[in-house]
Design a protein around this motif. Sequence first.
Motif, PDB file in Angstrom:
ATOM      1  N   ASN A 109      -7.113  -3.816  -1.711  1.00 46.95           N
ATOM      2  CA  ASN A 109      -7.095  -2.637  -2.586  1.00 46.95           C
ATOM      3  C   ASN A 109      -5.675  -2.291  -3.022  1.00 46.95           C
TER       4      ASN A 109
ATOM      5  N   SER B  28       0.342   6.761  -1.129  1.00 52.30           N
ATOM      6  CA  SER B  28      -0.590   7.727  -0.540  1.00 52.30           C
ATOM      7  C   SER B  28      -1.880   7.047  -0.093  1.00 52.30           C
ATOM      8  N   TYR B  29      -2.406   6.187  -0.966  1.00 52.35           N
ATOM      9  CA  TYR B  29      -3.627   5.467  -0.613  1.00 52.35           C
ATOM     10  C   TYR B  29      -3.394   4.590   0.620  1.00 52.35           C
TER      11      TYR B  29
ATOM     12  N   SER C 186      -3.045   6.720   3.849  1.00 52.79           N
ATOM     13  CA  SER C 186      -4.313   7.323   4.290  1.00 52.79           C
ATOM     14  C   SER C 186      -5.304   6.264   4.759  1.00 52.79           C
ATOM     15  N   ALA C 187      -5.309   5.105   4.117  1.00 51.10           N
ATOM     16  CA  ALA C 187      -6.195   4.019   4.574  1.00 51.10           C
ATOM     17  C   ALA C 187      -5.784   3.571   5.971  1.00 51.10           C
TER      18      ALA C 187
END
Length: 107
Positions: free
Chosen positions: A67, A95-96, A99-100
Motif C-alpha cells: 500500500n 501518516s498511513y 498508523s498501519a
Amino acid sequence: MSALVPVKDTSPGGLFAVTPGGAAERRHSSALARQTRQEIEQIGARAEVESTAESARAFLVSHAMTNVATLVSQAEAHMKIAPAGAQFYEQLIASYAISAGQRIARL
C-alpha cells in the motif's frame, strides 16, 4: 543368588498382591500423567495460536508495504500534475504508514 532366579515371596498374597499404598501410588501417577498431558496440549495450542498470529502480522506488514509503495507511486504521478501538494502527499503517506504499523503492532 542370581538375579535371574526369582526369590520366593513369603508375604501374604504372594508376588501379585495389591497393597493399599500401591493403588494410591497408581492414582497419583495417573493424575500426574493426566496433568502433564493437559499441560503439553495447552503448550501446543498456545504455539499454534502464536504461529498463526505471527503469520497474520507478516501478511499485514507485506500488505501495508504494498500500500505504501502504491501511495508513493501515486504521489509521484500527482507531483507532475500538482507539485504544490508535495508536502501533503508526504504527510499523508507517512501518516498511513505509521498508523498501519501501530495497528499491526497491536495484534
